[in-house]
Scaffold this active site. Structure first.
Site, short mmCIF file in Angstrom:
data_model
loop_
_atom_site.label_atom_id
_atom_site.label_comp_id
_atom_site.label_asym_id
_atom_site.label_seq_id
_atom_site.Cartn_x
_atom_site.Cartn_y
_atom_site.Cartn_z
N LYS A 43 -12.02 -2.38 -2.42
CA LYS A 43 -11.55 -2.30 -1.02
C LYS A 43 -11.10 -0.88 -0.70
O LYS A 43 -11.52 -0.28 0.29
CB LYS A 43 -10.39 -3.26 -0.82
CG LYS A 43 -9.59 -3.04 0.45
CD LYS A 43 -8.49 -4.06 0.66
CE LYS A 43 -7.20 -3.62 0.02
NZ LYS A 43 -6.40 -2.67 0.81
N ASN A 44 -10.23 -0.33 -1.55
CA ASN A 44 -9.61 0.96 -1.22
C ASN A 44 -10.56 2.14 -1.37
O ASN A 44 -10.30 3.21 -0.85
CB ASN A 44 -8.34 1.16 -2.06
CG ASN A 44 -7.27 0.15 -1.66
OD1 ASN A 44 -7.39 -0.51 -0.63
ND2 ASN A 44 -6.25 0.01 -2.48
N ARG B 239 -4.21 -1.04 7.35
CA ARG B 239 -3.73 0.31 7.02
C ARG B 239 -4.92 1.26 6.95
O ARG B 239 -4.78 2.44 7.19
CB ARG B 239 -3.04 0.27 5.65
CG ARG B 239 -1.74 -0.38 5.63
CD ARG B 239 -0.69 0.46 6.27
NE ARG B 239 -0.59 1.77 5.67
CZ ARG B 239 0.15 2.75 6.19
NH1 ARG B 239 0.76 2.56 7.31
NH2 ARG B 239 0.24 3.92 5.61
N CYS C 158 4.35 -2.56 6.60
CA CYS C 158 3.92 -3.94 6.40
C CYS C 158 4.88 -4.55 5.39
O CYS C 158 5.94 -3.99 5.11
CB CYS C 158 2.48 -4.00 5.93
SG CYS C 158 2.27 -3.18 4.36
N ARG D 118 5.96 2.70 4.82
CA ARG D 118 4.66 3.39 4.74
C ARG D 118 4.53 4.49 5.80
O ARG D 118 3.67 4.45 6.66
CB ARG D 118 3.52 2.39 4.80
CG ARG D 118 3.67 1.31 3.73
CD ARG D 118 2.51 0.40 3.65
NE ARG D 118 1.38 1.05 2.96
CZ ARG D 118 0.24 0.41 2.69
NH1 ARG D 118 0.06 -0.82 3.10
NH2 ARG D 118 -0.73 1.04 2.06
N PRO D 119 5.43 5.48 5.76
CA PRO D 119 5.36 6.62 6.70
C PRO D 119 4.10 7.45 6.47
O PRO D 119 3.38 7.24 5.49
CB PRO D 119 6.60 7.43 6.35
CG PRO D 119 6.90 7.07 4.96
CD PRO D 119 6.50 5.65 4.78
N ASP E 223 4.25 11.05 6.97
CA ASP E 223 4.71 12.45 7.09
C ASP E 223 3.87 13.42 6.26
O ASP E 223 3.55 14.53 6.69
CB ASP E 223 6.19 12.57 6.70
CG ASP E 223 6.44 12.08 5.29
OD1 ASP E 223 6.21 10.87 5.04
OD2 ASP E 223 6.79 12.90 4.42
N ASP F 123 -0.29 -1.56 -7.33
CA ASP F 123 -1.08 -2.71 -6.87
C ASP F 123 -1.26 -3.75 -7.96
O ASP F 123 -1.72 -4.85 -7.69
CB ASP F 123 -2.45 -2.25 -6.36
CG ASP F 123 -2.34 -1.54 -5.03
OD1 ASP F 123 -3.34 -0.97 -4.58
OD2 ASP F 123 -1.23 -1.54 -4.46
N ARG G 212 -7.88 -10.60 2.53
CA ARG G 212 -8.05 -9.23 3.05
C ARG G 212 -8.69 -8.35 1.97
O ARG G 212 -9.43 -7.43 2.27
CB ARG G 212 -6.71 -8.63 3.43
CG ARG G 212 -6.15 -9.04 4.75
CD ARG G 212 -4.89 -8.25 5.03
NE ARG G 212 -5.07 -6.88 4.59
CZ ARG G 212 -4.07 -6.14 4.07
NH1 ARG G 212 -2.87 -6.63 3.94
NH2 ARG G 212 -4.28 -4.89 3.68
C1 EPZ Z 1 -3.06 3.36 -0.92
O1 EPZ Z 1 -2.11 3.23 0.11
C2 EPZ Z 1 -3.65 1.98 -1.10
N1 EPZ Z 1 -4.29 1.54 0.15
C3 EPZ Z 1 -2.53 1.01 -1.50
O2 EPZ Z 1 -3.12 -0.25 -1.75
C4 EPZ Z 1 -1.89 1.50 -2.79
O3 EPZ Z 1 -0.80 0.65 -3.11
C5 EPZ Z 1 -1.37 2.93 -2.59
O4 EPZ Z 1 -2.46 3.78 -2.15
C6 EPZ Z 1 -0.78 3.52 -3.86
O5 EPZ Z 1 -1.75 3.52 -4.86
C7 EPZ Z 1 -5.50 2.04 0.47
O6 EPZ Z 1 -6.07 2.84 -0.25
C8 EPZ Z 1 -6.09 1.54 1.75
P1 EPZ Z 1 0.27 6.31 -0.65
P2 EPZ Z 1 -1.44 4.55 0.76
O7 EPZ Z 1 0.10 7.18 0.53
O8 EPZ Z 1 -2.46 5.63 0.85
C9 EPZ Z 1 4.80 7.15 0.47
C10 EPZ Z 1 -3.49 -2.53 -1.35
O9 EPZ Z 1 -2.90 -3.59 -1.49
N2 EPZ Z 1 4.23 8.02 1.52
O10 EPZ Z 1 -0.20 6.76 -1.98
O11 EPZ Z 1 -0.74 4.14 1.99
C11 EPZ Z 1 4.56 5.69 0.77
O12 EPZ Z 1 5.55 5.19 1.63
C12 EPZ Z 1 -2.76 -1.31 -0.84
O13 EPZ Z 1 -4.71 -2.36 -1.60
C13 EPZ Z 1 5.09 8.78 2.31
O14 EPZ Z 1 6.31 8.73 2.13
O15 EPZ Z 1 -0.38 4.90 -0.37
C14 EPZ Z 1 4.62 5.08 -0.59
O16 EPZ Z 1 5.97 4.93 -0.95
C15 EPZ Z 1 -1.27 -1.54 -0.76
N3 EPZ Z 1 4.57 9.58 3.27
C16 EPZ Z 1 4.00 6.14 -1.50
O17 EPZ Z 1 4.09 7.37 -0.75
C17 EPZ Z 1 3.22 9.65 3.50
O18 EPZ Z 1 2.79 10.42 4.38
C18 EPZ Z 1 2.55 5.85 -1.88
O19 EPZ Z 1 1.82 5.88 -0.70
C19 EPZ Z 1 2.36 8.86 2.71
C20 EPZ Z 1 2.88 8.06 1.72
#
Ligand code: EPZ
Length: 414
Positions: free
Chosen positions: A21-22, A90, A114, A119-120, A122, A301, A394
Site C-alpha cells: 500500500k505505502n 493520508r 487520525c 500527524r503534522p 511541518d 506499523d 484499507r
Molecule cells: C508513513 O506515514 C506510512 N504511511 C505510515 O503507515 C507509517 O506508519 C509511517 O510512514 C512511519 O513508517 C504511508 O506511507 C502512506 P512519517 P507518514 O512522516 O509518512 C511525525 C499505515 O498504516 N511527523 O514518517 O505520515 C509524525 O507525526 C500508515 O500504513 C512530523 O512531526 O509517517 C510521526 O510521529 C500508518 N512532521 C512521525 O513523524 C511531519 O511533517 C513519522 O511520520 C511529518 C511527520
C-alpha cells in the site's frame, strides 16, 4: 463489516503477498510528474489505492486498471484536490511535491490526524519553503504556490512522507538539492528507483542523504510495486498465533528483518530471497523489550502485531515503546483486555504480560490495530468478533479469505 473468528485453528500451507500500500501510494503521487504513461504492476487492490486513483482521476489523470496492473497518464486539469477524496486517505498528501514540481501550485485539504496521532506536516512544509515555495495554511487545508528551486535541507526527523514529497518536488527543480536525514524505508527507495526510471537525476539511493539535480522533464515508466512487508509480517504473526507451519511467497524477507529477528530465537525459520517459511511449535514466554523507530529498526506499523503476539505469549513480560505515533498503543491494549490480556500502558510505553486469551467482541480503530486484533482472535480460545474491519480493508486485500485459504475459520459479516 465484521469478522467472526473461531480461534485455535492451526494455519498451514502457502500464502502469497501482494504489492505494498505505502509503496503504491507514493508511486501514484509521483505519476503527476509526467503526462506520459506510467504502468504500475503488482499494484494492490485495496481501498486506499482505489481512493488515491479516484483522487487523481478527479484531478484529470486518465486511469486504466486491469487486475494488479494500473496504467495512468495525461495531465491534471486542476491543482485543487477535491475534498471528498483528499480527506479519505493520508496518501493524498503525497501529491503535494509532484503537483508543485509540475504545476507550481496546489490546494490540498489536510487529511488531518487520525486514530494514531496528530500527524503534522511541518517537515514537508519547511522543506518546500526552503525550496522557495509559499505555504498558506488554514486549519483544514493547504495552499502552496511557487516554482521549487534546488536547496539544502535537513529533515529534523526521517519522515517517510516528507522525504517522498521533497524528492518529488526537487526532481524538476532548477539546480541541485541535498536532503539529509531522509527516510530509507523500502517504499521510499522504490520511489527513488521509479523516479530514476522516469529520467530523474538522484544520487544516494537508499541512503539518508539524497542529492538531486533537477531535469527539464520526466517520461513514463513501467515499475513493479514492491511486496507489502507489513502484510508479510501479518501472515507471520498469524502463523505464530496458531502454532502453524506456513510458507509466505512473493515477499522480501530482507524488508522485515527487525520483525523476523524477534521471531528467530523462538521458531524454525527458512528464508529465501522472495519467500519465508515459519514453523511454530509453541508460544515463547516473551519478546523482550522493543522500541519502534524508522527503518531498518522495528516498524511502528508492526507494533500492533507484536502487542498481540506478546499478549498471548507464555507467561513472560514484553515491553513495547512506541516512539513514532503518540496514540498507537492505548486502543489495542484496551481491546485486547476484553480477550483477557494484561497490558499496562503509560504514555509511549506498554508492558505486556503474556497469558492465554479468550474470544470477545473487539473494535478495530485503525488499519494496523485491526490487523493486530485479527491475529489475537486467531489465537484466542473460542469465538471473537472484530468490528469495523473496513479499517483493515484499507490496507489489506481480502485478509479474511487469504487466512481462510490456509486454515483459519473466519466468517465475514457485511
Ligand atoms: C508513513 O506515514 C506510512 N504511511 C505510515 O503507515 C507509517 O506508519 C509511517 O510512514 C512511519 O513508517 C504511508 O506511507 C502512506 P512519517 P507518514 O512522516 O509518512 C511525525 C499505515 O498504516 N511527523 O514518517 O505520515 C509524525 O507525526 C500508515 O500504513 C512530523 O512531526 O509517517 C510521526 O510521529 C500508518 N512532521 C512521525 O513523524 C511531519 O511533517 C513519522 O511520520 C511529518 C511527520
Amino acid at each position: 463489516m465484521d469478522y467472526i473468528i473461531d480461534g485455535g485453528k492451526r494455519l498451514g500451507g502457502e500464502i502469497s503477498v501482494y504489492g505494498a500500500k505505502n509503496c503504491a501510494l507514493a508511486l501514484l503521487g509521483a505519476t503527476v510528474l509526467t503526462n506520459d504513461t506510467v504502468v504500475l504492476q503488482n499494484c494492490p487492490q485495496i481501498e486506499d489505492v482505489n481512493n488515491m486513483l479516484r483522487l487523481l482521476k478527479a484531478m484529470g489523470k486518465k486511469v486504466q486498471r486491469k487486475s494488479d496492473t494500473v496504467q495512468i497518464f495525461g495531465g491534471l486539469c486542476t491543482t485543487s484536490a477535491p475534498w471528498q477524496y483528499a480527506t479519505l486517505i493520508r496518501g493524498s498528501a503525497l501529491i503535494l511535491g509532484s503537483t508543485l514540481a509540475r504545476y507550481h501550485s496546489i490546494d490540498l485539504p489536510l487529511p488531518g490526524g487520525c486514530a494514531i496521532g496528530a500527524r503534522p506536516m511541518d517537515i514537508h512544509l519547511l522543506g518546500l519553503e526552503a525550496m522557495g515555495v509559499t505555504v498558506e495554511e488554514t486549519p483544514d487545508s493547504l495552499h502552496c504556490f511557487g516554482i521549487p528551486k534546488g536547496t539544502n535541507y535537513n529533515l529534523r526527523f526521517a519522515s517517510v512522507g516528507a522525504t517522498e514529497n521533497l524528492l518529488c518536488a526537487s526532481v524538476l527543480a532548477k539546480g541541485e538539492s541535498v536532503f539529509t536525514n531522509c527516510a530509507t524505508e523500502p517504499e521510499v527507495v522504490a520511489l527513488e528507483q521509479m523516479l530514476v526510471a522516469m529520467g530523474a537525476d538522484i544520487q544516494g539511493i537508499g541512503t539518508t542523504t539524497l542529492v538531486i539535480n533537477g531535469v527539464d522533464r520526466l517520461h513514463g515508466a513501467v515499475f513493479n510495486v514492491i511486496p507489502d512487508r507489513i502484510v508479510a509480517a501479518t501472515y507471520l504473526a498469524a502463523t505464530v498465533a496458531t502454532c502453524g507451519d506456513v510458507t509466505i511467497t512473493n515477499c522480501r524477507p530482507a524488508h522485515l528483518t527487525a520483525f523476523i529477528d524477534l521471531l528467530r530465537p523462538h521458531f524454525a525459520i527458512i528464508e529465501y530471497e522472495d519467500a519465508i517459511r515459519l514453523t511454530v511449535e509453541k508460544q515463547p514466554s516473551s519478546y523482550g523489550n522493543v522500541t519502534t523507530a524508522p527503518y531498518p529498526l522495528f516498524p511502528t506499523d508492526m507494533q500492533s502485531l507484536l502487542m498481540s503476539l506478546a499478549a498471548f505469549s507464555n507467561g513472560g513480560q514484553t515491553t513495547i515503546c512506541e516512539k513514532l505515533f503518540e496514540n498507537r498503543l492505548q486502543h489495542n491494549a484496551q481491546e485486547l483486555a476484553k480477550m483477557g490480556a494484561h497490558i499496562d500502558v503509560k504514555d509511549d510505553f506498554a508492558k505486556v504480560y503474556g497469558r492465554g486469551l479468550h474470544g470477545a467482541t473487539v473494535q478495530a480503530h485503525d488499519l494496523r490495530g485491526g490487523a493486530g486484533l485479527v491475529v489475537a482472535a486467531l489465537n484466542a480460545e473460542g469465538r471473537s468478533r472484530v468490528r469495523d474491519v473496513e479499517h483493515v480493508n484499507r490496507g489489506y486485500s481480502n485478509l479474511a479469505q487469504n487466512l481462510v485459504s490456509i486454515g483459519a475459520k473466519i466468517t465475514v459479516i457485511d
